[in-house]
Design a protein around this motif. Structure first.
Motif, PDB file in Angstrom:
ATOM      1  N   CYS A   1       0.800  -1.183   0.046  1.00  0.00           N
ATOM      2  CA  CYS A   1       0.034   0.014  -0.073  1.00  0.00           C
ATOM      3  C   CYS A   1       0.994   1.180   0.134  1.00  0.00           C
ATOM      4  N   ARG A   2       0.414   2.386  -0.584  1.00  0.00           N
ATOM      5  CA  ARG A   2       1.055   3.575  -0.655  1.00  0.00           C
ATOM      6  C   ARG A   2       0.218   4.777  -0.358  1.00  0.00           C
ATOM      7  N   THR A   3       0.581   5.739   0.309  1.00  0.00           N
ATOM      8  CA  THR A   3      -0.054   7.019   0.570  1.00  0.00           C
ATOM      9  C   THR A   3       0.306   7.848  -0.446  1.00  0.00           C
ATOM     10  N   PHE A   4      -0.731   9.014  -0.961  1.00  0.00           N
ATOM     11  CA  PHE A   4      -0.253   9.790  -1.809  1.00  0.00           C
ATOM     12  C   PHE A   4      -0.901  11.047  -1.743  1.00  0.00           C
ATOM     13  N   ARG A   5      -0.469  11.999  -2.689  1.00  0.00           N
ATOM     14  CA  ARG A   5      -1.305  13.375  -2.553  1.00  0.00           C
ATOM     15  C   ARG A   5      -1.028  13.680  -4.124  1.00  0.00           C
ATOM     16  N   LEU A   6      -2.505  14.431  -4.630  1.00  0.00           N
ATOM     17  CA  LEU A   6      -2.177  14.955  -5.981  1.00  0.00           C
ATOM     18  C   LEU A   6      -2.860  15.997  -6.070  1.00  0.00           C
ATOM     19  N   GLN A   7      -1.849  16.969  -6.534  1.00  0.00           N
ATOM     20  CA  GLN A   7      -2.223  18.290  -7.026  1.00  0.00           C
ATOM     21  C   GLN A   7      -3.174  18.546  -8.053  1.00  0.00           C
ATOM     22  N   HIS A   8      -4.149  19.279  -7.988  1.00  0.00           N
ATOM     23  CA  HIS A   8      -5.268  19.092  -8.921  1.00  0.00           C
ATOM     24  C   HIS A   8      -5.919  20.349  -8.720  1.00  0.00           C
ATOM     25  N   GLU A   9      -6.980  20.573  -9.636  1.00  0.00           N
ATOM     26  CA  GLU A   9      -7.858  21.980  -9.230  1.00  0.00           C
ATOM     27  C   GLU A   9      -8.464  21.828  -7.826  1.00  0.00           C
ATOM     28  N   ALA A  10      -8.850  20.488  -7.492  1.00  0.00           N
ATOM     29  CA  ALA A  10      -9.139  20.293  -6.108  1.00  0.00           C
ATOM     30  C   ALA A  10      -8.188  19.064  -5.613  1.00  0.00           C
ATOM     31  N   PRO A  11      -7.146  19.637  -4.871  1.00  0.00           N
ATOM     32  CA  PRO A  11      -6.045  18.399  -4.439  1.00  0.00           C
ATOM     33  C   PRO A  11      -6.819  17.494  -3.617  1.00  0.00           C
ATOM     34  N   PHE A  12      -6.154  16.263  -3.850  1.00  0.00           N
ATOM     35  CA  PHE A  12      -6.675  15.261  -2.948  1.00  0.00           C
ATOM     36  C   PHE A  12      -5.714  14.305  -2.382  1.00  0.00           C
ATOM     37  N   ALA A  13      -5.859  13.558  -1.543  1.00  0.00           N
ATOM     38  CA  ALA A  13      -4.778  12.490  -0.985  1.00  0.00           C
ATOM     39  C   ALA A  13      -5.503  11.092  -0.557  1.00  0.00           C
ATOM     40  N   GLY A  14      -4.762  10.071  -0.516  1.00  0.00           N
ATOM     41  CA  GLY A  14      -5.523   8.770  -0.569  1.00  0.00           C
ATOM     42  C   GLY A  14      -4.596   7.781   0.108  1.00  0.00           C
ATOM     43  N   LEU A  15      -5.082   6.591  -0.041  1.00  0.00           N
ATOM     44  CA  LEU A  15      -4.393   5.337   0.359  1.00  0.00           C
ATOM     45  C   LEU A  15      -4.480   4.348  -1.160  1.00  0.00           C
ATOM     46  N   ALA A  16      -3.555   3.821  -1.473  1.00  0.00           N
ATOM     47  CA  ALA A  16      -3.815   3.027  -2.516  1.00  0.00           C
ATOM     48  C   ALA A  16      -2.991   1.638  -2.181  1.00  0.00           C
ATOM     49  N   CYS A  17      -3.946   0.500  -2.511  1.00  0.00           N
ATOM     50  CA  CYS A  17      -3.276  -0.730  -2.379  1.00  0.00           C
ATOM     51  C   CYS A  17      -3.236  -1.596  -3.230  1.00  0.00           C
ATOM     52  N   ARG A  18      -2.045  -2.409  -3.581  1.00  0.00           N
ATOM     53  CA  ARG A  18      -2.044  -3.113  -4.945  1.00  0.00           C
ATOM     54  C   ARG A  18      -2.933  -4.401  -4.678  1.00  0.00           C
ATOM     55  N   VAL A  19      -3.558  -4.613  -5.743  1.00  0.00           N
ATOM     56  CA  VAL A  19      -4.771  -5.995  -5.841  1.00  0.00           C
ATOM     57  C   VAL A  19      -4.564  -6.533  -7.134  1.00  0.00           C
ATOM     58  N   GLY A  20      -3.895  -7.485  -7.530  1.00  0.00           N
ATOM     59  CA  GLY A  20      -3.742  -7.999  -8.701  1.00  0.00           C
ATOM     60  C   GLY A  20      -2.803  -6.912  -9.526  1.00  0.00           C
ATOM     61  N   ASP A  21      -3.026  -6.571 -10.567  1.00  0.00           N
ATOM     62  CA  ASP A  21      -2.307  -5.604 -11.536  1.00  0.00           C
ATOM     63  C   ASP A  21      -2.762  -4.267 -11.492  1.00  0.00           C
ATOM     64  N   GLN A  22      -3.617  -3.988 -10.458  1.00  0.00           N
ATOM     65  CA  GLN A  22      -3.937  -2.360 -10.280  1.00  0.00           C
ATOM     66  C   GLN A  22      -4.050  -2.055  -8.847  1.00  0.00           C
ATOM     67  N   TRP A  23      -3.948  -0.507  -8.456  1.00  0.00           N
ATOM     68  CA  TRP A  23      -4.296  -0.044  -7.305  1.00  0.00           C
ATOM     69  C   TRP A  23      -5.452   0.369  -7.090  1.00  0.00           C
ATOM     70  N   GLN A  24      -5.973  -0.447  -6.111  1.00  0.00           N
ATOM     71  CA  GLN A  24      -7.418   0.002  -5.654  1.00  0.00           C
ATOM     72  C   GLN A  24      -7.060   1.179  -4.425  1.00  0.00           C
ATOM     73  N   LEU A  25      -8.139   1.978  -4.566  1.00  0.00           N
ATOM     74  CA  LEU A  25      -8.327   3.097  -3.549  1.00  0.00           C
ATOM     75  C   LEU A  25      -9.245   3.027  -2.593  1.00  0.00           C
ATOM     76  N   PRO A  26      -8.976   2.469  -1.358  1.00  0.00           N
ATOM     77  CA  PRO A  26      -9.923   2.382  -0.277  1.00  0.00           C
ATOM     78  C   PRO A  26     -10.132   3.817   0.374  1.00  0.00           C
ATOM     79  N   LEU A  27      -9.079   4.688   0.087  1.00  0.00           N
ATOM     80  CA  LEU A  27      -9.365   5.748   0.891  1.00  0.00           C
ATOM     81  C   LEU A  27      -9.157   7.116  -0.191  1.00  0.00           C
ATOM     82  N   LEU A  28     -10.020   7.920  -0.540  1.00  0.00           N
ATOM     83  CA  LEU A  28      -9.633   9.268  -1.161  1.00  0.00           C
ATOM     84  C   LEU A  28     -10.299  10.567  -0.092  1.00  0.00           C
ATOM     85  N   THR A  29      -9.479  11.491  -0.271  1.00  0.00           N
ATOM     86  CA  THR A  29     -10.062  12.587   0.675  1.00  0.00           C
ATOM     87  C   THR A  29      -9.556  13.827   0.362  1.00  0.00           C
TER      88      THR A  29
END
Length: 158
Positions: free
Chosen positions: A75-103
């Motif tokens: 799992c990895r935490t991240f921030r994304l600068q966007h018009e509306a910045p958000f942060a979250g938690l991503a966990c690797r499931v199979g070949d993709q990153w699921q996002l159980p939390l976005l805030t």
């Protein structure tokens, strides 16, 4: 009658996600809905796949920490600068990153020397999910090079 105290944050998050979904729809959206929930796409997926915590980078995504959760997934935490910045938690499931939390995240200048500040909701999610300590730079690099697939749990001390 008074509303329960949790209703306001839930309503704010729902409105924020609805607005964010409209603003972020399209081919370059950083996440998409799947049968299993939200999954990372585009620049966010690329950063989660390849960016290390130590990478200052030039993109809009900053990785906060990487760790193995109680189910054995990376799992990895991240921030994304966007018009509306958000942060979250991503966990690797199979070949993709699921996002159980976005805030929503407070806007901040992304500079090469700035520490990535995570909202309290993300920190709480990490505390609830983490098994052990966050990965150090060498373990994070090795995990990235292995495609974020957990090879063996037997090497883990404990």
């Amino acid at each position: 009658s008074q509303l329960p105290p949790w209703i306001v944050p839930v309503a704010v998050l729902a409105v924020g996600l609805a607005v964010g979904k409209l603003a972020l729809s399209g081919a370059d959206a950083p996440y998409a809905e799947s049968e299993s929930g939200l999954v990372a796409r585009g620049e966010l997926a690329w950063a989660l796949d390849g960016q290390l915590v130590s990478d200052a980078g030039t993109g809009n995504v900053r990785i906060g920490s990487s760790f193995i959760d109680r189910s054995g997934a990376y799992c990895r935490t991240f921030r994304l600068q966007h018009e509306a910045p958000f942060a979250g938690l991503a966990c690797r499931v199979g070949d993709q990153w699921q996002l159980p939390l976005l805030t929503a995240a407070a806007p901040s200048e992304i500079g090469s020397h700035q520490i990535t500040v995570m909202p309290m909701a993300v920190l709480r999610a990490v505390d609830a999910a983490i098994d052990g300590e966050p990965l150090d730079a060498a373990a994070e690099s090795a995990a990235r090079d292995a495609g974020w697939r957990v090879i063996s749990r037997s090497a883990k001390a404990g």
